[in-house]
Design a protein around this motif. Structure first.
Motif, PDB file in Angstrom:
ATOM      1  N   PRO A 140      81.111  20.067   1.764  1.00  0.00           N
ATOM      2  CA  PRO A 140      81.470  20.068   3.189  1.00  0.00           C
ATOM      3  C   PRO A 140      82.535  21.121   3.498  1.00  0.00           C
ATOM      4  CG  PRO A 140      81.391  17.830   2.329  1.00  0.00           C
ATOM      5  CD  PRO A 140      81.263  18.737   1.148  1.00  0.00           C
ATOM      6  N   GLU A 141      82.444  21.743   4.660  1.00  0.00           N
ATOM      7  CA  GLU A 141      83.348  22.829   5.016  1.00  0.00           C
ATOM      8  C   GLU A 141      84.800  22.366   5.105  1.00  0.00           C
ATOM      9  OE1 GLU A 141      84.248  26.701   5.604  1.00  0.00           O
ATOM     10  OE2 GLU A 141      82.259  25.865   5.174  1.00  0.00           O
ATOM     11  N   ASN A 142      85.014  21.097   5.525  1.00  0.00           N
ATOM     12  CA  ASN A 142      86.382  20.615   5.722  1.00  0.00           C
ATOM     13  C   ASN A 142      87.137  20.375   4.417  1.00  0.00           C
ATOM     14  OD1 ASN A 142      84.701  18.438   5.105  1.00  0.00           O
ATOM     15  ND2 ASN A 142      86.008  16.983   6.170  1.00  0.00           N
ATOM     16  N   ILE A 143      86.432  20.329   3.273  1.00  0.00           N
ATOM     17  CA  ILE A 143      87.118  20.139   1.991  1.00  0.00           C
ATOM     18  C   ILE A 143      86.914  21.335   1.061  1.00  0.00           C
ATOM     19  CG2 ILE A 143      86.913  17.636   2.132  1.00  0.00           C
ATOM     20  CD1 ILE A 143      84.690  17.866  -0.023  1.00  0.00           C
ATOM     21  N   ARG A 144      86.259  22.363   1.571  1.00  0.00           N
ATOM     22  CA  ARG A 144      85.970  23.514   0.718  1.00  0.00           C
ATOM     23  C   ARG A 144      87.247  24.153   0.185  1.00  0.00           C
ATOM     24  NH1 ARG A 144      82.172  28.694   2.461  1.00  0.00           N
ATOM     25  NH2 ARG A 144      82.495  29.919   0.560  1.00  0.00           N
ATOM     26  N   HIS A 145      88.286  24.235   1.024  1.00  0.00           N
ATOM     27  CA  HIS A 145      89.532  24.870   0.600  1.00  0.00           C
ATOM     28  C   HIS A 145      90.312  24.013  -0.393  1.00  0.00           C
ATOM     29  CE1 HIS A 145      90.775  22.144   3.799  1.00  0.00           C
ATOM     30  NE2 HIS A 145      92.004  22.217   3.330  1.00  0.00           N
ATOM     31  N   LYS A 146      89.945  22.739  -0.533  1.00  0.00           N
ATOM     32  CA  LYS A 146      90.651  21.846  -1.450  1.00  0.00           C
ATOM     33  C   LYS A 146      89.974  21.744  -2.816  1.00  0.00           C
ATOM     34  CE  LYS A 146      92.140  18.725   2.300  1.00  0.00           C
ATOM     35  NZ  LYS A 146      92.109  17.311   2.750  1.00  0.00           N
ATOM     36  N   ILE A 147      88.781  22.288  -2.934  1.00  0.00           N
ATOM     37  CA  ILE A 147      87.938  21.991  -4.084  1.00  0.00           C
ATOM     38  C   ILE A 147      88.546  22.466  -5.404  1.00  0.00           C
ATOM     39  CG2 ILE A 147      86.499  24.062  -4.213  1.00  0.00           C
ATOM     40  CD1 ILE A 147      85.203  20.444  -4.208  1.00  0.00           C
ATOM     41  N   LEU A 148      89.409  23.506  -5.342  1.00  0.00           N
ATOM     42  CA  LEU A 148      90.023  24.034  -6.566  1.00  0.00           C
ATOM     43  C   LEU A 148      91.433  23.497  -6.787  1.00  0.00           C
ATOM     44  CD1 LEU A 148      88.910  27.784  -6.384  1.00  0.00           C
ATOM     45  CD2 LEU A 148      87.878  25.945  -7.714  1.00  0.00           C
ATOM     46  N   GLN A 149      91.879  22.594  -5.911  1.00  0.00           N
ATOM     47  CA  GLN A 149      93.218  22.035  -6.062  1.00  0.00           C
ATOM     48  C   GLN A 149      93.240  20.997  -7.186  1.00  0.00           C
ATOM     49  OE1 GLN A 149      94.474  20.418  -2.320  1.00  0.00           O
ATOM     50  NE2 GLN A 149      94.535  22.409  -1.285  1.00  0.00           N
ATOM     51  N   PRO A 150      94.358  20.921  -7.933  1.00  0.00           N
ATOM     52  CA  PRO A 150      94.458  19.917  -8.994  1.00  0.00           C
ATOM     53  C   PRO A 150      94.354  18.504  -8.428  1.00  0.00           C
ATOM     54  CG  PRO A 150      96.192  21.566  -9.210  1.00  0.00           C
ATOM     55  CD  PRO A 150      95.536  21.806  -7.891  1.00  0.00           C
TER      56      PRO A 150
END
Length: 437
Positions: free
Chosen positions: A371-381
């Motif tokens: 989902p686009e709304n969590i794409r920026h979080k996907i690489l976060q620990p």
């Protein structure tokens, strides 16, 4: 009293100052008609002036008293002239009176200046008192601030120690979670290895049995003396032994790959066949998932560049990255298969190619996408889209660190929700120079 009204302040009893003031006032204001009274007045005034000049307690007003001397001298000179030279005194009486008046005016002017000086001194004294009070307040505030700073410093020191302890605990927890992530991937790998290693071992066992039977036939043909048939059988045995060797090496490479993945990486880069590494871990990941879910099937599509030279990487670390991406891809298509319409065919595609001075590895699945709304979080620990207990949230974060920090590369994501997700690894590499022999 006159002197008191003039602004003087005394440490002596008030009666002394009063007598002095009274004497000065009487002599200065009285009209002396009688000669005896005049002489008594002058003597009295002279005595008062002598007394004031002698007493140290009158030191603050000595300059003012001395301003009265000209008036006293003129009066004394006037009386002396009147006594000795009455005619001369009568002739110059007006001039002598003006001199006395001038002496008195001089005293009055001195008093005005003295009063101004006293006010200035009083103002200066008040200013010093204010400054001293300000210094006292500043010192008091400084002491309070020093106490507060000491208390705050102690609090910050305690907080720092607590934070340092918390950081150490977080580091320990992170190390445990990383180890858990590695063990989880090792578990997935073990299931795949068990399946993968079974195939070459079956071939080895089968060809060993067939070779044993061929050797028995070879002995029989040799006893019969049929050399031609014995040679043919020996050729079959040789082919079987070659196949046994091939599958034995296959099993050996699987075991070595497992050992490389399970041991702690030393960070040493080695020339590695990227195509073989990707193909190996793709199949291990797939069979690891199938070991858990026998009903799961997926299409495996590989598009490896045939001219791709070996790349200097840390094989254990890059293997962990690929295994993590493959596991995520298979998990995604598996979840989509459970909820999609009949006819959906899960598929995972792996491709490699060279782009300039970089080697690119793409891992694509036709699963649910991100989902686009969590794409920026996907690489976060610690961020995971999996249900609680099924993921630590460290897989992609560690993969990004391995590629970015360990190999100076990039890990990018292309996705469309509900259709696909594709992870793109790019690792810089110079082409090996050809050596002419």
């Amino acid at each position: 009293m006159l002197l008191t009204e003039m602004g003087f302040k005394w440490d002596k009893p008030l009666n002394t100052a009063s007598w002095v003031s009274l004497g000065l006032f009487i002599v200065a204001s009285a009209t002396l008609k009688e000669t005896l009274q005049d002489w008594l007045g002058i003597l009295y005034l002279t005595g008062i002036l002598a007394y004031i000049n002698r007493e140290p307690d009158f030191k603050p007003i000595k300059s003012l008293v001395q301003a009265f001397y000209p008036y006293v001298l003129i009066c004394f000179f006037s009386l002396l002239l009147e006594l000795l030279f009455p005619d001369f005194h009568r002739k110059w009486e007006d001039l002598i009176g003006m001199g006395a008046l001038a002496g008195f005016v001089y005293f009055f002017a001195a008093w005005v200046n003295f009063n101004k000086g006293q006010k200035a001194l009083e103002s200066e004294r008040q200013k010093r008192l204010v400054e001293e009070e300000q210094r006292r307040i500043i010192e008091a505030h400084k002491s309070e601030l020093e106490v507060l700073v000491a208390q705050r410093t102690a609090e910050l020191t305690n907080q720092k120690e607590e934070l340092l302890q918390t950081v150490e605990e977080l580091k320990a927890t992170q190390a445990q979670l990383i180890q858990q992530e590695k063990l989880a991937s090792l578990g997935e790998l073990t299931a795949g290895i068990a399946h993968e290693i079974q195939n070459p071992l079956n071939f080895v066992n089968n060809f060993a049995e067939v070779s044993a039977e061929l050797l028995e036939e070879l002995e029989e043909e040799l006893r019969k003396g049929d050399i031609e048939e014995a040679v043919a059988i020996a050729g079959d045995v040789r082919q079987n032994l070659q196949k046994i060797g091939h599958h034995g090496k296959r099993a050996d490479s699987i075991v070595k790959g497992m050992l490389q993945h399970s041991r702690v990486s030393n960070g040493q880069k080695e020339l590695t066949d990227i195509n073989s590494l990707a193909d190996e871990y793709l199949r291990l990941s797939y069979h690891g998932l199938r070991a858990k879910d026998k009903t799961f099937n997926a299409g495996l599509v590989t598009d490896f560049a045939s001219d791709l030279e070996k790349l200097e990487v840390v094989p254990q670390d890059l293997g962990r990255v690929l295994l993590n991406l493959f596991n995520n891809a298979f998990y995604s298509v598996q979840q989509k298969q459970k909820t999609s319409e009949p006819g959906f065919k899960p598929q995972v595609t792996v491709s490699t190619k060279r782009i300039g001075d970089e080697v690119e590895i793409r891992v694509k699945d036709n699963g649910s996408g991100i989902p686009e709304n969590i794409r920026h979080k996907i690489l976060q620990p610690f961020f995971t889209t999996k249900p609680t207990g099924q993921g630590t949230g460290l897989g992609l974060s560690l993969s990004h660190d391995i590629i970015a920090k360990g190999h100076g590369g990039t890990l990018a994501i292309e996705t469309k929700e509900g259709q696909f997700a594709e992870f793109i690894i790019r690792i810089p590499s110079k082409k090996e120079k050809e050596v002419l022999i």
